[in-house]
Write a protein that holds these residues in place. Sequence first.
Motif, mmCIF file in Angstrom:
data_model
loop_
_atom_site.group_PDB
_atom_site.id
_atom_site.type_symbol
_atom_site.label_atom_id
_atom_site.label_comp_id
_atom_site.label_asym_id
_atom_site.label_seq_id
_atom_site.Cartn_x
_atom_site.Cartn_y
_atom_site.Cartn_z
ATOM 1 N N HIS A 151 0.931 -1.057 0.019
ATOM 2 C CA HIS A 151 0.315 0.186 0.158
ATOM 3 C C HIS A 151 0.699 1.293 0.217
ATOM 4 C CE1 HIS A 151 -3.805 1.609 1.968
ATOM 5 N NE2 HIS A 151 -3.669 2.374 0.990
ATOM 6 N N ALA A 152 1.338 1.086 -0.959
ATOM 7 C CA ALA A 152 2.491 2.144 -1.125
ATOM 8 C C ALA A 152 2.790 2.866 -2.023
ATOM 9 C CB ALA A 152 3.808 1.982 -1.207
ATOM 10 N N VAL A 153 2.232 4.058 -2.017
ATOM 11 C CA VAL A 153 1.961 5.745 -2.711
ATOM 12 C C VAL A 153 2.686 6.470 -3.216
ATOM 13 C CG1 VAL A 153 -0.826 4.354 -3.022
ATOM 14 C CG2 VAL A 153 -0.019 5.860 -1.315
ATOM 15 N N GLU A 154 2.446 7.649 -3.876
ATOM 16 C CA GLU A 154 2.546 8.978 -3.665
ATOM 17 C C GLU A 154 1.124 9.708 -2.982
ATOM 18 O OE1 GLU A 154 4.736 12.152 -5.802
ATOM 19 O OE2 GLU A 154 3.629 11.535 -7.161
ATOM 20 N N LEU A 155 1.439 10.598 -1.847
ATOM 21 C CA LEU A 155 0.452 11.226 -0.880
ATOM 22 C C LEU A 155 0.016 12.478 -2.364
ATOM 23 C CD1 LEU A 155 -1.186 11.254 1.379
ATOM 24 C CD2 LEU A 155 1.145 13.172 2.672
ATOM 25 N N PRO A 156 -0.802 12.748 -1.984
ATOM 26 C CA PRO A 156 -0.969 14.385 -3.127
ATOM 27 C C PRO A 156 -0.813 15.136 -2.579
ATOM 28 C CG PRO A 156 -3.339 12.241 -3.235
ATOM 29 C CD PRO A 156 -1.858 11.785 -2.371
ATOM 30 N N GLY A 157 -0.145 16.235 -3.486
ATOM 31 C CA GLY A 157 0.023 17.503 -2.708
ATOM 32 C C GLY A 157 -0.652 18.116 -1.994
ATOM 33 N N ASN A 158 -1.867 18.031 -2.009
ATOM 34 C CA ASN A 158 -3.528 19.292 -1.958
ATOM 35 C C ASN A 158 -3.026 18.416 0.007
ATOM 36 O OD1 ASN A 158 -4.322 16.329 -2.861
ATOM 37 N ND2 ASN A 158 -6.149 17.513 -1.729
ATOM 38 N N MET A 226 3.624 -9.542 5.150
ATOM 39 C CA MET A 226 4.362 -8.706 5.487
ATOM 40 C C MET A 226 3.557 -7.404 4.527
ATOM 41 S SD MET A 226 7.616 -9.186 2.688
ATOM 42 C CE MET A 226 6.393 -9.150 1.237
ATOM 43 N N SER A 227 3.843 -6.130 5.121
ATOM 44 C CA SER A 227 3.094 -4.999 4.982
ATOM 45 C C SER A 227 3.905 -4.196 4.670
ATOM 46 C CB SER A 227 1.896 -4.590 5.610
ATOM 47 O OG SER A 227 1.498 -3.022 6.219
ATOM 48 N N HIS A 228 3.214 -3.369 3.228
ATOM 49 C CA HIS A 228 4.678 -2.614 2.934
ATOM 50 C C HIS A 228 3.518 -1.025 2.874
ATOM 51 C CE1 HIS A 228 6.967 -0.167 -0.429
ATOM 52 N NE2 HIS A 228 7.428 0.697 0.872
ATOM 53 N N GLU A 229 3.553 0.539 3.939
ATOM 54 C CA GLU A 229 3.372 1.472 3.656
ATOM 55 C C GLU A 229 3.471 2.925 3.619
ATOM 56 O OE1 GLU A 229 0.788 -1.870 6.268
ATOM 57 O OE2 GLU A 229 2.930 -0.496 6.856
ATOM 58 N N SER A 230 3.119 3.362 1.939
ATOM 59 C CA SER A 230 4.376 4.933 1.860
ATOM 60 C C SER A 230 3.063 5.810 1.093
ATOM 61 C CB SER A 230 5.502 3.978 1.182
ATOM 62 O OG SER A 230 6.906 5.105 1.310
ATOM 63 N N PHE A 231 4.022 6.970 1.588
ATOM 64 C CA PHE A 231 3.866 8.309 0.944
ATOM 65 C C PHE A 231 4.589 8.550 -0.496
ATOM 66 C CE2 PHE A 231 2.139 9.703 5.476
ATOM 67 C CZ PHE A 231 0.893 9.672 5.087
ATOM 68 N N THR A 232 5.353 7.713 -0.592
ATOM 69 C CA THR A 232 6.585 8.163 -1.032
ATOM 70 C C THR A 232 6.689 6.984 -2.712
ATOM 71 O OG1 THR A 232 8.476 7.274 -0.127
ATOM 72 C CG2 THR A 232 7.853 9.366 0.297
#
Length: 334
Positions: A151-158, A226-232
């Motif tokens: 669940h690794a994504v890019e956090l939207p700018g807003n 196994m869990s992976h989270e990111s904003f980047t």
Amino acid sequence: MNWTLVGASTIAAQYMIDAIRAVGGGEIRHVISGSADHAATYAKHHGIPFAGTDLDQALADPEVAAVYISSTNEKHFAQAMAAIRAGKHVLCEKPLAMTPQDAREMVLAAEAAGVVFATNHHLRCAGSHQAIRDVIKAGRIGRVLSLRIHHAVELPGNLQTWRINAAGSGGGVIPDITVHDADVVRFLTGEDPVRVTAMMAASGMGQGVEDSAMSVWALPSGAMVMSHESFTHPFAGTGIEVHGTEGSIFARDVMTQRPIGSVELVTGAGRDAVPFPDHNLYEYGVRRFVEATRGQGTPAATGWDGVHSLTIALAVREAAETGQTVTIASPGVA
């Protein structure tokens, strides 16, 4: 059933206002914000009659039966407790509070007051996740051995505000996303993790909180997660894999707010697409909540579900901070 929005938030603007109105049966009468100007602008844009900063005044409205809380995380406890004291049903964003103890107190207070208290864990409302659970429950992959959630994504700018800059407001990827993944694991397996090891990192996107985390969880059955989270991670995609003694499930692009993605079952007989309904996740959650207030079933995610997911997420953070395996104690009832 009429509503008050506590928090003039992005998630309410993008998803919840439309979902509440689509379910029907009432109107959104108030929006409360820490800024009077923001509340007024928000109310005008969304056609909400009353706006302000005084929560008690909004809670005194006898025509309002339900409150949706989507303020910053550190405010949830006090706002939810005020709504419960006012006799309102509460649908609260995750994480419910800053500590499992506060979250538990909220749920117990709602039970004592006789009001419905629910957690807005939208992913378990997705047709894809429900289809995955059905495949597992039907025994089509045999005994579950492991799960992998990415669940690794890019956090939207807003959204790159308090979530990456304000630890005191409950910022960080662990309370924002790991808490969702904890609920997904519980929803799919019916199990609560008992131990967790973890690492976290900050890449510089924000200040003072983690923006990436990886962890491994042990389930009572012996299965591992196994869990992976990111904003980047702008190009990583999201998904779930569930591996069993007789087959595997591969779900792609399903950790999302929209009813998209694909689910595939792989067994000795070959590969098969698993169909799933594409209903609106938030409408499904609101409908279940409203039905529960009428004595018809339970919310999609109860308050206790929110207590458990928060307990797991904060155990991940503790394990990452200490470098030690953390045993996860049961938070209590349900």
